[in-house]
Design a protein around this motif. Sequence first.
Motif, PDB file in Angstrom:
ATOM      1  N   LEU A   4       0.849  -1.188   0.000  1.00 50.03           N
ATOM      2  CA  LEU A   4       0.000   0.000   0.000  1.00 50.03           C
ATOM      3  C   LEU A   4       0.884   1.237   0.000  1.00 50.03           C
ATOM      4  O   LEU A   4       1.824   1.330   0.803  1.00 50.03           O
ATOM      5  CB  LEU A   4      -0.906   0.008   1.235  1.00 50.03           C
ATOM      6  CG  LEU A   4      -1.813  -1.210   1.410  1.00 50.03           C
ATOM      7  CD1 LEU A   4      -2.505  -1.161   2.773  1.00 50.03           C
ATOM      8  CD2 LEU A   4      -2.847  -1.274   0.297  1.00 50.03           C
ATOM      9  N   CYS A  22      -4.572   6.013  -1.860  1.00 51.26           N
ATOM     10  CA  CYS A  22      -3.794   4.823  -1.501  1.00 51.26           C
ATOM     11  C   CYS A  22      -3.870   3.845  -2.663  1.00 51.26           C
ATOM     12  O   CYS A  22      -4.971   3.435  -3.059  1.00 51.26           O
ATOM     13  CB  CYS A  22      -4.345   4.206  -0.230  1.00 51.26           C
ATOM     14  SG  CYS A  22      -3.603   2.635   0.236  1.00 51.26           S
ATOM     15  N   ALA A  24      -2.925   0.154  -4.138  1.00 52.05           N
ATOM     16  CA  ALA A  24      -2.620  -1.200  -3.663  1.00 52.05           C
ATOM     17  C   ALA A  24      -2.062  -2.046  -4.797  1.00 52.05           C
ATOM     18  O   ALA A  24      -2.475  -1.905  -5.956  1.00 52.05           O
ATOM     19  CB  ALA A  24      -3.873  -1.848  -3.107  1.00 52.05           C
ATOM     20  N   PHE A  29      -7.341  -6.638  -4.730  1.00 51.34           N
ATOM     21  CA  PHE A  29      -7.782  -5.501  -3.924  1.00 51.34           C
ATOM     22  C   PHE A  29      -9.203  -5.685  -3.418  1.00 51.34           C
ATOM     23  O   PHE A  29      -9.498  -5.354  -2.264  1.00 51.34           O
ATOM     24  CB  PHE A  29      -7.668  -4.237  -4.772  1.00 51.34           C
ATOM     25  CG  PHE A  29      -8.036  -2.975  -4.056  1.00 51.34           C
ATOM     26  CD1 PHE A  29      -9.156  -2.246  -4.419  1.00 51.34           C
ATOM     27  CD2 PHE A  29      -7.254  -2.508  -3.006  1.00 51.34           C
ATOM     28  CE1 PHE A  29      -9.488  -1.066  -3.770  1.00 51.34           C
ATOM     29  CE2 PHE A  29      -7.574  -1.342  -2.344  1.00 51.34           C
ATOM     30  CZ  PHE A  29      -8.700  -0.614  -2.723  1.00 51.34           C
ATOM     31  N   TYR A  32     -10.292  -7.189   0.117  1.00 50.04           N
ATOM     32  CA  TYR A  32      -9.923  -6.528   1.353  1.00 50.04           C
ATOM     33  C   TYR A  32     -10.853  -5.357   1.659  1.00 50.04           C
ATOM     34  O   TYR A  32     -11.139  -4.537   0.783  1.00 50.04           O
ATOM     35  CB  TYR A  32      -8.488  -6.005   1.289  1.00 50.04           C
ATOM     36  CG  TYR A  32      -7.468  -7.101   1.181  1.00 50.04           C
ATOM     37  CD1 TYR A  32      -7.048  -7.566  -0.059  1.00 50.04           C
ATOM     38  CD2 TYR A  32      -6.940  -7.692   2.333  1.00 50.04           C
ATOM     39  CE1 TYR A  32      -6.117  -8.592  -0.153  1.00 50.04           C
ATOM     40  CE2 TYR A  32      -6.014  -8.711   2.240  1.00 50.04           C
ATOM     41  CZ  TYR A  32      -5.618  -9.155   1.001  1.00 50.04           C
ATOM     42  OH  TYR A  32      -4.698 -10.173   0.917  1.00 50.04           O
ATOM     43  N   MET A  34     -10.977  -1.830   3.538  1.00 49.80           N
ATOM     44  CA  MET A  34      -9.912  -0.841   3.640  1.00 49.80           C
ATOM     45  C   MET A  34     -10.224   0.188   4.720  1.00 49.80           C
ATOM     46  O   MET A  34     -11.391   0.448   5.026  1.00 49.80           O
ATOM     47  CB  MET A  34      -9.721  -0.125   2.297  1.00 49.80           C
ATOM     48  CG  MET A  34      -9.343  -1.033   1.145  1.00 49.80           C
ATOM     49  SD  MET A  34      -7.773  -1.871   1.380  1.00 49.80           S
ATOM     50  CE  MET A  34      -6.648  -0.473   1.397  1.00 49.80           C
ATOM     51  N   ARG A  53     -15.487  -4.292   1.429  1.00 48.31           N
ATOM     52  CA  ARG A  53     -14.950  -4.761   0.140  1.00 48.31           C
ATOM     53  C   ARG A  53     -15.737  -4.182  -1.030  1.00 48.31           C
ATOM     54  O   ARG A  53     -15.163  -3.836  -2.053  1.00 48.31           O
ATOM     55  CB  ARG A  53     -15.013  -6.282   0.071  1.00 48.31           C
ATOM     56  CG  ARG A  53     -14.076  -7.018   0.995  1.00 48.31           C
ATOM     57  CD  ARG A  53     -14.117  -8.509   0.668  1.00 48.31           C
ATOM     58  NE  ARG A  53     -13.323  -9.306   1.587  1.00 48.31           N
ATOM     59  CZ  ARG A  53     -13.146 -10.625   1.455  1.00 48.31           C
ATOM     60  NH1 ARG A  53     -13.727 -11.263   0.443  1.00 48.31           N
ATOM     61  NH2 ARG A  53     -12.421 -11.279   2.330  1.00 48.31           N
ATOM     62  N   ARG A  72     -13.664   3.889  -2.682  1.00 48.79           N
ATOM     63  CA  ARG A  72     -12.723   2.960  -3.288  1.00 48.79           C
ATOM     64  C   ARG A  72     -13.099   2.719  -4.741  1.00 48.79           C
ATOM     65  O   ARG A  72     -14.266   2.808  -5.128  1.00 48.79           O
ATOM     66  CB  ARG A  72     -12.679   1.638  -2.521  1.00 48.79           C
ATOM     67  CG  ARG A  72     -13.933   0.814  -2.571  1.00 48.79           C
ATOM     68  CD  ARG A  72     -13.827  -0.396  -1.641  1.00 48.79           C
ATOM     69  NE  ARG A  72     -12.771  -1.313  -2.049  1.00 48.79           N
ATOM     70  CZ  ARG A  72     -12.206  -2.210  -1.246  1.00 48.79           C
ATOM     71  NH1 ARG A  72     -12.593  -2.306   0.010  1.00 48.79           N
ATOM     72  NH2 ARG A  72     -11.262  -3.007  -1.706  1.00 48.79           N
ATOM     73  N   VAL A  79      -8.010   3.445  -2.947  1.00 51.17           N
ATOM     74  CA  VAL A  79      -8.960   3.964  -1.970  1.00 51.17           C
ATOM     75  C   VAL A  79      -8.532   5.387  -1.643  1.00 51.17           C
ATOM     76  O   VAL A  79      -7.338   5.671  -1.517  1.00 51.17           O
ATOM     77  CB  VAL A  79      -9.029   3.075  -0.715  1.00 51.17           C
ATOM     78  CG1 VAL A  79      -7.691   2.969  -0.015  1.00 51.17           C
ATOM     79  CG2 VAL A  79     -10.102   3.582   0.236  1.00 51.17           C
ATOM     80  N   CYS A  96      -3.015   4.204   5.316  1.00 52.14           N
ATOM     81  CA  CYS A  96      -3.957   3.339   4.630  1.00 52.14           C
ATOM     82  C   CYS A  96      -3.685   1.910   5.098  1.00 52.14           C
ATOM     83  O   CYS A  96      -2.534   1.520   5.316  1.00 52.14           O
ATOM     84  CB  CYS A  96      -3.718   3.472   3.123  1.00 52.14           C
ATOM     85  SG  CYS A  96      -4.560   2.303   2.085  1.00 52.14           S
ATOM     86  N   ALA A  98      -5.260  -2.454   4.982  1.00 49.75           N
ATOM     87  CA  ALA A  98      -6.119  -3.461   4.355  1.00 49.75           C
ATOM     88  C   ALA A  98      -6.425  -4.576   5.339  1.00 49.75           C
ATOM     89  O   ALA A  98      -5.536  -5.057   6.049  1.00 49.75           O
ATOM     90  CB  ALA A  98      -5.448  -4.029   3.113  1.00 49.75           C
ATOM     91  N   TYR A 111      -6.452  -5.344  10.746  1.00 46.38           N
ATOM     92  CA  TYR A 111      -5.773  -4.946   9.529  1.00 46.38           C
ATOM     93  C   TYR A 111      -4.410  -5.621   9.435  1.00 46.38           C
ATOM     94  O   TYR A 111      -3.608  -5.560  10.356  1.00 46.38           O
ATOM     95  CB  TYR A 111      -5.628  -3.423   9.468  1.00 46.38           C
ATOM     96  CG  TYR A 111      -6.946  -2.739   9.219  1.00 46.38           C
ATOM     97  CD1 TYR A 111      -7.812  -2.449  10.264  1.00 46.38           C
ATOM     98  CD2 TYR A 111      -7.325  -2.395   7.928  1.00 46.38           C
ATOM     99  CE1 TYR A 111      -9.038  -1.837  10.019  1.00 46.38           C
ATOM    100  CE2 TYR A 111      -8.535  -1.770   7.675  1.00 46.38           C
ATOM    101  CZ  TYR A 111      -9.389  -1.507   8.731  1.00 46.38           C
ATOM    102  OH  TYR A 111     -10.597  -0.898   8.488  1.00 46.38           O
TER     103      TYR A 111
END
Length: 124
Positions: A4, A22, A24, A29, A32, A34, A53, A72, A79, A96, A98, A111
């Motif tokens: 990230l 952010c 990823a 992606f 996850y 966020m 998600r 996102r 995001v 940031c 995940a 996280y």
Amino acid sequence: QVQLVESGGGLVQAGGSLRLSCAASGGTFSNYAMGWFRQAPGKERGLVAAISRSGRGPYYVDSVKGRFTIARDNAKNTVALQMNNLNPEDTAVYYCAASPRVLVALLLNEYNYWGQGTQVTVSS
């Protein structure tokens, strides 16, 4: 596994706006949830906003409700945190993160992956 990278921090006057982003990589992606966290000097890292998600049902800490928006883009693996009407109390390093949860993740230990952080400084 998931990397990230935050961007968009900086110095802004009170009442101004910033948009953090952010990016990823290294994972799927959309698998996850966020979150955006922040940590001010001498304080613990705390959740600012979180998103599931799918992007539905975002969560905001009370101090930023009505001023910050998390969004996102699963197609772009990004995001963002739009921050409006900033005040000096928003000064912090913003991170940031995940989480493997499907819905919003509210706890720091949910996280697994973290960015390096970006500094936001709001002058009065």
